[in-house]
Design a protein around this motif. Structure first.
Motif, PDB file in Angstrom:
ATOM      1  N   LEU A 436       1.336  -1.226  -0.191  1.00  0.00           N
ATOM      2  CA  LEU A 436       0.204   0.045   0.219  1.00  0.00           C
ATOM      3  C   LEU A 436       0.535   1.609  -0.214  1.00  0.00           C
ATOM      4  O   LEU A 436       1.689   1.170   0.929  1.00  0.00           O
ATOM      5  CB  LEU A 436      -0.942  -0.522   1.201  1.00  0.00           C
ATOM      6  N   SER A 437       0.600   2.504  -0.908  1.00  0.00           N
ATOM      7  CA  SER A 437       1.511   3.546  -0.828  1.00  0.00           C
ATOM      8  C   SER A 437       1.151   4.404   0.326  1.00  0.00           C
ATOM      9  O   SER A 437       0.041   4.095   0.695  1.00  0.00           O
ATOM     10  CB  SER A 437       1.091   3.696  -2.441  1.00  0.00           C
ATOM     11  N   LYS A 438       2.165   4.859   0.116  1.00  0.00           N
ATOM     12  CA  LYS A 438       1.400   6.230   0.991  1.00  0.00           C
ATOM     13  C   LYS A 438       0.448   7.289   0.865  1.00  0.00           C
ATOM     14  O   LYS A 438      -0.246   7.176   1.576  1.00  0.00           O
ATOM     15  CB  LYS A 438       2.784   6.744   2.031  1.00  0.00           C
ATOM     16  N   SER A 439       0.430   7.678  -0.737  1.00  0.00           N
ATOM     17  CA  SER A 439       0.137   8.534  -1.638  1.00  0.00           C
ATOM     18  C   SER A 439      -1.493   7.965  -1.177  1.00  0.00           C
ATOM     19  O   SER A 439      -3.024   8.850  -1.028  1.00  0.00           O
ATOM     20  CB  SER A 439       0.817   9.030  -2.219  1.00  0.00           C
ATOM     21  N   ALA A 440      -1.524   6.889  -1.033  1.00  0.00           N
ATOM     22  CA  ALA A 440      -3.476   6.424  -1.033  1.00  0.00           C
ATOM     23  C   ALA A 440      -3.966   5.988   0.238  1.00  0.00           C
ATOM     24  O   ALA A 440      -4.827   6.149   0.319  1.00  0.00           O
ATOM     25  CB  ALA A 440      -3.004   4.520  -2.014  1.00  0.00           C
ATOM     26  N   PHE A 441      -2.051   5.923   0.606  1.00  0.00           N
ATOM     27  CA  PHE A 441      -3.317   5.845   2.195  1.00  0.00           C
ATOM     28  C   PHE A 441      -3.523   7.209   2.757  1.00  0.00           C
ATOM     29  O   PHE A 441      -4.796   7.180   3.558  1.00  0.00           O
ATOM     30  CB  PHE A 441      -2.052   5.878   3.287  1.00  0.00           C
ATOM     31  N   LYS A 442      -3.147   8.224   2.594  1.00  0.00           N
ATOM     32  CA  LYS A 442      -3.417   9.367   2.412  1.00  0.00           C
ATOM     33  C   LYS A 442      -4.943  10.059   2.086  1.00  0.00           C
ATOM     34  O   LYS A 442      -5.547  11.180   2.942  1.00  0.00           O
ATOM     35  CB  LYS A 442      -2.550  10.261   2.338  1.00  0.00           C
ATOM     36  N   GLN A 443      -4.868   9.391   1.174  1.00  0.00           N
ATOM     37  CA  GLN A 443      -6.014   9.889   0.187  1.00  0.00           C
ATOM     38  C   GLN A 443      -7.045   9.662   1.101  1.00  0.00           C
ATOM     39  O   GLN A 443      -8.314  10.026   1.562  1.00  0.00           O
ATOM     40  CB  GLN A 443      -5.696   9.071  -1.502  1.00  0.00           C
ATOM     41  N   VAL A 444      -6.738   7.665   1.937  1.00  0.00           N
ATOM     42  CA  VAL A 444      -8.271   7.548   2.124  1.00  0.00           C
ATOM     43  C   VAL A 444      -8.531   8.500   3.498  1.00  0.00           C
ATOM     44  O   VAL A 444      -9.896   7.771   4.140  1.00  0.00           O
ATOM     45  CB  VAL A 444      -7.355   5.745   3.249  1.00  0.00           C
ATOM     46  N   ILE A 445      -7.309   9.040   4.147  1.00  0.00           N
ATOM     47  CA  ILE A 445      -7.531   9.578   5.553  1.00  0.00           C
ATOM     48  C   ILE A 445      -7.809  10.691   4.784  1.00  0.00           C
ATOM     49  O   ILE A 445      -9.323  11.365   5.908  1.00  0.00           O
ATOM     50  CB  ILE A 445      -5.831   9.833   6.121  1.00  0.00           C
ATOM     51  N   ARG A 446      -7.772  11.502   4.062  1.00  0.00           N
ATOM     52  CA  ARG A 446      -7.984  12.649   4.133  1.00  0.00           C
ATOM     53  C   ARG A 446     -10.236  12.390   4.004  1.00  0.00           C
ATOM     54  O   ARG A 446     -11.211  13.184   3.494  1.00  0.00           O
ATOM     55  CB  ARG A 446      -7.874  13.417   2.247  1.00  0.00           C
ATOM     56  N   GLU A 447     -10.412  10.840   3.099  1.00  0.00           N
ATOM     57  CA  GLU A 447     -11.869  10.413   2.465  1.00  0.00           C
ATOM     58  C   GLU A 447     -12.882  10.966   4.005  1.00  0.00           C
ATOM     59  O   GLU A 447     -13.743  10.910   4.550  1.00  0.00           O
ATOM     60  CB  GLU A 447     -11.879   9.421   2.038  1.00  0.00           C
ATOM     61  N   LEU A 448     -11.377  10.298   4.664  1.00  0.00           N
ATOM     62  CA  LEU A 448     -12.363   9.842   6.707  1.00  0.00           C
ATOM     63  C   LEU A 448     -12.192  10.770   7.005  1.00  0.00           C
ATOM     64  O   LEU A 448     -13.876  11.406   7.822  1.00  0.00           O
ATOM     65  CB  LEU A 448     -11.675   8.921   7.105  1.00  0.00           C
ATOM     66  N   ALA A 449     -10.841  11.978   6.854  1.00  0.00           N
ATOM     67  CA  ALA A 449     -12.186  13.341   7.452  1.00  0.00           C
ATOM     68  C   ALA A 449     -12.328  14.446   6.956  1.00  0.00           C
ATOM     69  O   ALA A 449     -13.550  14.458   7.410  1.00  0.00           O
ATOM     70  CB  ALA A 449     -10.157  13.969   7.313  1.00  0.00           C
ATOM     71  N   GLY A 450     -13.238  14.070   5.854  1.00  0.00           N
ATOM     72  CA  GLY A 450     -14.063  15.033   5.096  1.00  0.00           C
ATOM     73  C   GLY A 450     -15.500  14.329   4.783  1.00  0.00           C
ATOM     74  O   GLY A 450     -16.214  15.252   5.092  1.00  0.00           O
ATOM     75  N   ASN A 451     -15.407  13.062   5.984  1.00  0.00           N
ATOM     76  CA  ASN A 451     -16.264  12.470   6.026  1.00  0.00           C
ATOM     77  C   ASN A 451     -16.984  12.306   7.393  1.00  0.00           C
ATOM     78  O   ASN A 451     -17.957  12.042   8.227  1.00  0.00           O
ATOM     79  CB  ASN A 451     -16.951  10.898   5.898  1.00  0.00           C
ATOM     80  N   ARG A 452     -15.867  12.935   8.571  1.00  0.00           N
ATOM     81  CA  ARG A 452     -15.886  12.569   9.542  1.00  0.00           C
ATOM     82  C   ARG A 452     -16.183  12.310  10.774  1.00  0.00           C
ATOM     83  O   ARG A 452     -16.992  12.238  11.493  1.00  0.00           O
ATOM     84  CB  ARG A 452     -17.653  13.972  10.249  1.00  0.00           C
TER      85      ARG A 452
END
Length: 946
Positions: A436-452
């Motif tokens: 799993l790449s760091k960039s894909a991991f960060k995208q997931v985190i940002r999606e979770l943050a955006g979804n509160r």
């Protein structure tokens, strides 16, 4: 057992302490089983291990005796060992099997799962057991509890049962990260996996241990394995029985043979591939009087436990079941296994037949009862591959992003706050997420943050809990998609019969409808959508609609389909010069079955050999065409053929500007093409399409598919983008709007990845195109349909056939359609439209305003098509809707009310309606039988249609 093996027995038990050895003597275990001989010494040394052996061969004791030995003299507060099983029913069995050892060794064993009471949970937190038996999902919840986290700090051993089952699912991917979260608490611990036979045990070992090294202990089961492949021959008795069972004579012969096998043995498991088949076959066997129970996942828990108990105690001679019984649920001694139709996969056959004959040195015996020539050939191949140990590889979910999202929330729950890179390190220790790449991991985190779901401090690279984290996490403990189910309740007794998927209820169920569940007939009396309850009353035969549960046919892998193609090539060449009986005897040298069964499998091949058409094999594709039907004979299995079929239908549809119908099985792709499309177009696509473009074309084709939109909604829920998805609510939101909103997000990427992983085979299909284009895979055409091309499973018969439906069933279909409503819309003046019951439609509909007979008949909710026809500048969707409206109007103009009736049926569009109307028949009942047959076909294949 050889002398050498016998001598190694005491050495295995000698690796254990005196207390456990004394318990073994008391239990009467003088000689270890095959897995125990090999596995106990390394396990006693604390090594990680994967034990691969048949169900019922003592794997549980193999794993737990060294664990009990290690725990017996330890002084600890917390839990010393976790025993993780994928099914709650296995929890019950494990508790019963382990209790004796625990009592004898003065250890505590307890069970924890979703049904454990609050009082029991509190007791376990305050006074932890030595061994806790639990499920992957319950482990997720345990990791977040304050007191339980303290109890989990002492874990030194984790045993994962049925690890082969978990390795191929997102539940397993989630568990691998859960074990890394546990490691943060307890430090390193011993990992032991118990598995049925798999094709790549080293890979499953890496899955289990996080690639930390794993001793592989394999016990060969091919030598103690005896399977007979049978194709029943129809007798005069079957002709009589067919009428009694409301089915056809060949199906009656299958039911008769299964009944004979159950009668001839003491305790028989009868495996089928789908829940639909379980219900239909179960109802026919009960009608015949077979002493058999039915067991599958959509039955009520109490019903399942009741039939398990009845079978175990000998009250039932047989148990008809689906894949859940492949796992080690204890139903007592089984002396024979029947598999109805091909088991589709080598691993399935081994797991299923492996349930029989587990007394020491007993042979696991089984019979595959086939119903079709493809079934026979496939079963012969699978049986040979099983004996040779040629098992499919475990299809692990690598890098599933919704699992990552789920476990990020879990880590935040564990720690309150955690550095993003610390979370990344924990997640990528799990084997499926190593890459799993760091960039894909960060995208997931940002999606979770955006979804509160979590709080992200970008500057500090820190994740924190927020108000929505707790609710999200506990609503998503499981990676099994959250989909509404309706309880089915008997109105007379008030007891729950089973469950139905929401998709079945919304699309097919209505008061008065008849369906089968638990092998019995039920009529729907009421549907309560608020409480999600379907109330039913029992009725007498004959058959109605078979419930359409989630879950598709088990896919036939490429390695099986390729060998069927190879067998076709060898036997087909012989059949051009040698009688079928002689060829059958020759085939018998490699494939062990009665010559009569082999001959039945060779039937269409022999007919094909009598023509001049080339034979489609493992290294030859045959494209055949007649009219608007093209069949691509290609022996590459379900997933490759599904991918290739989607590629062809997408590119042919693009070329013609019209939709292309598609149906797929492991040996052929059937295409229903617009006028102007020829076999030459198919060959051109296969020879000219760049293999590197396959994935892109497939992904584009998925954008209009219901399969992607449905999957997108499920994945979105796992990301917290939809707070609590239920099918009806999501339908109101609009699946197309959901796709537009989530494109270019990790949610969309994961939905596509999951479909490509579970249903398609892009890399293998690209490799197939490369073979065609390099000349190593031949492709030929023939201008007519061939015996092999037209002999697919789709042409087979149902267990409950519309052809034999009696007058009451036909009348039910008539009444339902006559009471259904349609929109009648004048395409000439475009001013008149009305909603009307079909029964009130005139024999030749006519517009009361302009007098035109150009009247479209549309579904009662299809106002969008009316709007599309009236729109001036049309987009692609509106153009397609308008074209469809004019096609229905053409049918109504030519055939009047008969066309309206056909178009009002479920899943019957203009094309199928035309086929139904134009078929020559002796009476009107046959017209409605054809409608019923088409509705059932639509119910089975609905998820595949775009």
């Amino acid at each position: 057992m050889t002398d050498g093996e016998a001598a190694s027995g005491p050495a295995a038990f000698a690796a254990l302490g005196s207390t456990v050895r004394a318990a073994l003597s008391e239990r009467g275990f003088d000689t270890p089983t095959a897995p125990q001989r090999v596995a106990i010494p390394p396990l006693a040394d604390g090594e990680n291990a994967l034990v691969v052996a048949p169900t019922g061969s003592g794997k549980t004791e193999t794993a737990m005796l060294p664990v009990f030995d290690a725990l017996a003299d330890e002084d600890r507060f917390g839990i010393g060992a976790l025993y993780i099983t994928p099914l709650r029913a296995l929890n019950r069995d494990m508790r019963e099997r382990l209790d004796w050892w625990a009592d004898t060794l003065d250890l505590d064993v307890d069970v924890r799962h979703g049904d454990t009471t609050d009082y029991q949970r509190q007791q376990q937190a305050n006074d932890p057991p030595d061994v806790l038996v639990t499920t992957p999902e319950t482990l997720q919840a345990m990791l977040t509890g304050k007191k339980l986290r303290r109890a989990l700090e002492d874990v030194n051993h984790v045993v994962v049962d049925e690890v082969h089952e978990l390795a191929t699912s997102k539940r397993g991917a989630q568990l691998t990260i859960g074990l890394e979260r546990l490691r943060e608490l307890s430090g390193p611990f011993q990992r032991v996996g118990l598995s049925a036979t798999v094709g790549d045990p080293d890979e499953v070992g890496r899955f289990l241990t996080g690639n930390r090294g794993c001793e592989i202990v394999e016990v060969d089961e091919g030598t103690a394995f005896d399977v007979d492949v049978r194709c029943p021959i129809v007798t005069d008795e079957d002709e009589r029985l067919a009428s009694e069972l409301v089915t056809q004579a060949d199906v009656a012969s299958h039911v008769r043979v299964i009944d004979e096998l159950v009668t001839d043995h003491e305790s028989t498991l009868v495996f089928v591939n789908t829940r639909q088949t379980a219900e239909a076959l179960g109802s026919r066997l009960k009608k015949l009087g077979t002493d058999i129970g039915i067991h599958h996942g959509s039955l009520a828990k109490e019903t399942r436990i009741e039939v398990e108990t009845q079978f175990k105690s000998g009250e039932l001679d047989g148990l008809l079941c689906t894949s859940s019984m492949e796992l080690g649920i204890d139903v007592g001694h089984v002396d024979h296994v029947v598999q109805y139709n091909s088991p589709r996969q080598v691993c399935r056959l081994l797991q299923r037949v492996g349930r029989a004959g587990h007394r020491r040195d007993a042979v696991s015996s089984g019979t595959i009862v086939t119903s079709h020539p493809d079934d026979v050939m496939e079963s012969l191949v699978i049986t040979r591959q099983a004996h040779a140990g040629e098992v499919e590889r475990a299809d692990i979910h690598y890098g599933s992003l919704d699992t990552v999202a789920n476990q990020i929330a879990g880590l935040v729950m564990d720690f309150g706050e955690i550095g993003a890179m610390k979370a990344y390190d924990i997640v990528t220790r799990a084997y499926p997420f190593e890459d799993l790449s760091k960039s894909a991991f960060k995208q997931v985190i940002r999606e979770l943050a955006g979804n509160r779901v979590v709080w992200l401090e970008e500057d500090e690279d820190r994740l924190e809990k927020r108000q929505g984290t707790w609710q999200y996490f506990y609503q998503n403990l499981s990676m099994i998609p959250d989909e509404a189910t309706y309880d089915v309740e008997d109105v007379a007794s008030g007891k729950q019969v089973g469950t139905l998927d929401e998709r079945f209820v919304v699309n097919f169920a209505a008061p008065g409808e008849i369906f089968i569940q638990r092998g019995e007939m039920w009529r729907i009396t009421n549907i309560d959508e608020e409480e999600e309850i379907v109330t039913v009353s029992p009725i007498e035969d004959p058959a109605g609609e078979v419930p359409s549960w989630t879950g598709q046919e088990i896919p036939v892998p490429s390695q099986v389909a390729q060998e069927v193609g190879e067998l076709r090539g060898v036997a087909g060449d012989q059949l051009r010069d040698v009688p079928k009986a002689a060829v059958s005897r020759d085939v018998q040298h490699r494939y062990d079955a009665e010559t009569a069964t082999i001959e039945s499998g060779l039937g269409p091949l022999a007919d094909h050999a009598d023509t001049d058409a080339p034979i489609p094999t493992d290294d030859r594709i045959l494209v055949e065409f007649s009219g608007r039907a093209i069949v691509v004979n290609v022996c590459f299995g379900h997933k490759v053929n599904e991918t290739l079929g989607r590629l062809l239908s997408a590119l042919l549809g693009q070329q013609s500007g019209s939709s292309v119908g598609m149906d797929v099985d492991p040996y052929r792709i059937e295409l229903d093409v617009p006028r102007g499309i020829t076999a030459g177009d198919v060959v051109r696509i296969l020879r000219e399409t760049d293999p590197d473009h396959v994935e892109h074309i497939i992904e584009l084709s998925l954008k209009n598919a219901d399969a992607l939109k449905f999957k997108l909604a499920q994945v979105a829920a796992k990301f917290g983008a939809l707070k609590r998805w239920r099918g009806t609510g999501q339908a109101r939101f609009g699946r197309s709007r959901l796709l537009d909103a989530l494109e270019d997000t990790p949610v969309y990427d994961e939905a596509v990845r999951e479909i490509l992983h579970e249903e398609l085979a892009v890399e293998e299909t690209a490799a197939l195109l490369e073979r065609i284009q390099s000349g190593t895979l031949a492709i030929e055409t023939v201008g007519d349909h061939t015996p092999l091309g037209t002999s697919g499973r789709g042409s087979g018969t149902e267990l409950l056939t519309p052809e034999n439906a009696d007058a009451s069933v036909i009348q039910t279909v008539k009444d339902r359609i006559q009471n259904d409503r349609v929109i009648l819309f004048c395409l000439h003046c475009q001013d008149w439209q009305t909603r009307r019951e079909v029964g009130r439609v005139r024999d030749q509909p006519k517009c009361p305003q302009c007098g035109s007979t150009q009247i479209a008949a549309l579904n009662p909710w299809d106002d969008e098509t009316v709007a599309a026809v009236k729109t001036g500048e049309k987009d692609d969707q509106e153009e397609k809707a308008t074209e469809r409206a004019y096609r229905t109007a053409s049918l109504v103009q030519s055939h009047g009310k008969r066309a309206v009736v056909a178009l009002a049926a479920r899943g019957v569009g203009p094309q199928n309606a035309a086929r139904i109307i134009n078929k020559l028949r002796e009476d009107e009942d046959d017209f409605y039988r054809d409608i019923l047959s088409r509705e059932r076909e639509y119910a089975r294949t609905r998820s595949f249609w775009e």
